[in-house]
Scaffold this motif. Sequence first.
Motif, mmCIF file in Angstrom:
data_model
loop_
_atom_site.group_PDB
_atom_site.id
_atom_site.type_symbol
_atom_site.label_atom_id
_atom_site.label_comp_id
_atom_site.label_asym_id
_atom_site.label_seq_id
_atom_site.Cartn_x
_atom_site.Cartn_y
_atom_site.Cartn_z
ATOM 1 N N MET A 11 33.250 42.303 39.241
ATOM 2 C CA MET A 11 33.277 42.425 40.703
ATOM 3 C C MET A 11 34.347 41.510 41.309
ATOM 4 N N GLY A 12 34.361 40.240 40.873
ATOM 5 C CA GLY A 12 35.236 39.245 41.498
ATOM 6 C C GLY A 12 36.714 39.568 41.353
ATOM 7 N N ALA A 13 37.137 40.041 40.170
ATOM 8 C CA ALA A 13 38.581 40.275 39.950
ATOM 9 C C ALA A 13 39.140 41.301 40.936
ATOM 10 N N PRO A 14 38.506 42.492 41.083
ATOM 11 C CA PRO A 14 39.074 43.436 42.064
ATOM 12 C C PRO A 14 38.944 42.961 43.513
ATOM 13 N N MET A 15 37.896 42.200 43.832
ATOM 14 C CA MET A 15 37.763 41.679 45.210
ATOM 15 C C MET A 15 38.902 40.694 45.496
ATOM 16 N N ALA A 16 39.181 39.807 44.530
ATOM 17 C CA ALA A 16 40.266 38.837 44.697
ATOM 18 C C ALA A 16 41.612 39.554 44.801
ATOM 19 N N ALA A 17 41.787 40.595 43.983
ATOM 20 C CA ALA A 17 43.055 41.350 44.008
ATOM 21 C C ALA A 17 43.254 42.012 45.370
ATOM 22 N N ASN A 18 42.182 42.556 45.951
ATOM 23 C CA ASN A 18 42.315 43.196 47.271
ATOM 24 C C ASN A 18 42.716 42.180 48.342
ATOM 25 N N LEU A 19 42.157 40.955 48.243
ATOM 26 C CA LEU A 19 42.519 39.923 49.230
ATOM 27 C C LEU A 19 43.985 39.509 49.073
ATOM 28 N N ALA A 20 44.425 39.376 47.809
ATOM 29 C CA ALA A 20 45.827 39.010 47.554
ATOM 30 C C ALA A 20 46.761 40.128 48.031
ATOM 31 N N ASP A 21 46.378 41.378 47.757
ATOM 32 C CA ASP A 21 47.216 42.524 48.181
ATOM 33 C C ASP A 21 47.341 42.581 49.702
ATOM 34 N N ALA A 22 46.302 42.094 50.405
ATOM 35 C CA ALA A 22 46.339 42.123 51.871
ATOM 36 C C ALA A 22 47.140 40.951 52.447
ATOM 37 N N GLY A 23 47.684 40.098 51.562
ATOM 38 C CA GLY A 23 48.580 39.042 52.035
ATOM 39 C C GLY A 23 47.980 37.651 52.063
ATOM 40 N N HIS A 24 46.732 37.489 51.643
ATOM 41 C CA HIS A 24 46.140 36.147 51.611
ATOM 42 C C HIS A 24 46.624 35.396 50.358
ATOM 43 N N ALA A 25 46.657 34.066 50.466
ATOM 44 C CA ALA A 25 47.090 33.236 49.333
ATOM 45 C C ALA A 25 45.862 32.908 48.491
ATOM 46 N N VAL A 26 45.664 33.672 47.412
ATOM 47 C CA VAL A 26 44.441 33.553 46.614
ATOM 48 C C VAL A 26 44.721 32.769 45.336
ATOM 49 N N THR A 27 43.901 31.747 45.077
ATOM 50 C CA THR A 27 43.955 31.045 43.788
ATOM 51 C C THR A 27 42.598 31.240 43.119
ATOM 52 N N GLY A 28 42.600 31.812 41.917
ATOM 53 C CA GLY A 28 41.352 32.147 41.242
ATOM 54 C C GLY A 28 41.009 31.169 40.136
ATOM 55 N N PHE A 29 39.716 31.158 39.790
ATOM 56 C CA PHE A 29 39.288 30.416 38.590
ATOM 57 C C PHE A 29 38.078 31.103 37.969
ATOM 58 N N ASP A 30 38.093 31.172 36.642
ATOM 59 C CA ASP A 30 36.941 31.695 35.889
ATOM 60 C C ASP A 30 36.928 30.972 34.550
ATOM 61 N N THR A 31 35.737 30.664 34.038
ATOM 62 C CA THR A 31 35.652 29.960 32.762
ATOM 63 C C THR A 31 36.070 30.857 31.592
ATOM 64 N N ALA A 32 36.044 32.171 31.774
ATOM 65 C CA ALA A 32 36.400 33.080 30.669
ATOM 66 C C ALA A 32 37.470 34.094 31.073
ATOM 67 N N ALA A 33 37.260 34.808 32.159
ATOM 68 C CA ALA A 33 38.177 35.898 32.535
ATOM 69 C C ALA A 33 39.500 35.350 33.068
ATOM 70 N N LYS A 34 40.596 35.975 32.643
ATOM 71 C CA LYS A 34 41.930 35.575 33.134
ATOM 72 C C LYS A 34 42.668 36.841 33.595
ATOM 73 N N PRO A 35 42.244 37.425 34.716
ATOM 74 C CA PRO A 35 42.870 38.681 35.130
ATOM 75 C C PRO A 35 44.357 38.502 35.458
ATOM 76 N N GLU A 36 45.139 39.534 35.117
ATOM 77 C CA GLU A 36 46.584 39.467 35.365
ATOM 78 C C GLU A 36 46.882 39.664 36.845
ATOM 79 N N GLY A 37 47.991 39.086 37.284
ATOM 80 C CA GLY A 37 48.456 39.336 38.644
ATOM 81 C C GLY A 37 47.883 38.390 39.681
ATOM 82 N N LEU A 38 46.970 37.484 39.275
ATOM 83 C CA LEU A 38 46.410 36.517 40.235
ATOM 84 C C LEU A 38 46.902 35.126 39.878
ATOM 85 N N THR A 39 47.133 34.286 40.879
ATOM 86 C CA THR A 39 47.427 32.881 40.623
ATOM 87 C C THR A 39 46.129 32.211 40.172
#
Length: 289
Positions: A11-39
């Motif tokens: 759930m979190g990865a696509p939600m974060a991607a949508n916020l980044a695509d809309a122009g927000h400055a998103v910095t992500g963190f996850d203990t396991a997942a490392k989705p591409e395209g996010l800072t």
Amino acid sequence: MKIGFIGLGNMGAPMAANLADAGHAVTGFDTAAKPEGLTLATSAAEAASGADVVITMLPNGDILRAVADQVIPAMTPGAVLLDCSTVDVASARDVAAQAADHGNQMLDAPVSGGIGGAQAGTLTFMVGGQEDAFATAKPLFDIMGQKAVHCGPAGNGQAAKICNNMILGITMIGTCEAFALADKLGLDRQAMFDVVSTSSGYSWTMNAYCPAPGVGPTSPADNDYKPGFAAALMLKDLRLSQQAAEGADADTPLGQAATELYAQFVEAEDQGHMDFSAMLPRFEKRGRG
Ligand code: NAD
């Protein structure tokens, strides 16, 4: 806005991607997942530091509490903690109090709409917390979802979510056991649908998410009961409803029965892989004994 996003799973990865695509400055963190395209940050505290809004999308209340212990001390006073996970009401209220002690507001904003809704930006948010924090988060809800309902003070978003899903679990079981009975009485499933979907037994589970394959609109039943909304996630939400009911001294006999049936199904029968509408083939196979 500057956004820290912690929990980048299904759930979190696509939600974060949508916020980044809309122009927000998103910095992500996850203990396991490392989705591409996010800072990505190297810790939850680093993702939260300097952010206007810190969003969490985590598996459960214990993990939310652990992440809150790391994140809240790193947050700028005045920044908003926005938890979109489904967790117990008590954890939501305790973390809100912890945030307030540090000069931060927290919103509990669990979602419905599933992974498809997260990807498409069409989630519904049920939100507890203060009005001005809701106003701050509203533009983000508008990107990640299509509807956000402010349900009252801290914890009320979680309360709304588990009450809704308790009705959903009970109704799905009712719809499935009625289909299985109709089968044994020799009633054609299409005829059953045609009558019930336009009679007083209608419901979302019958009309929009029919558990019988080939009947009604396309649903997970038409795709070998692949989720959709997994029975294991329904069980999680039913258990949260019963935990809350115990804490509030509420009598919920059907919620309890639905929890027991989904527990048996998920733990002994489907191994957590099937959609929650797969209760129909389960009942189909059984007699009264
Ligand atoms: P998920 O397991 O795919 O994602 C959770 C992520 O949190 C994982 O990537 C995990 O590595 C990460 N995580 C765990 N501990 C962490 C920590 N200490 N710090 C940072 N990251 C950590 O789960 P999901 O399907 O994305 O669901 C997330 C939440 O949304 C759950 O509360 C779930 O009940 C709720 N939800 C899910 C759905 C759905 O259809 N999947 C629908 C509605 C609500």
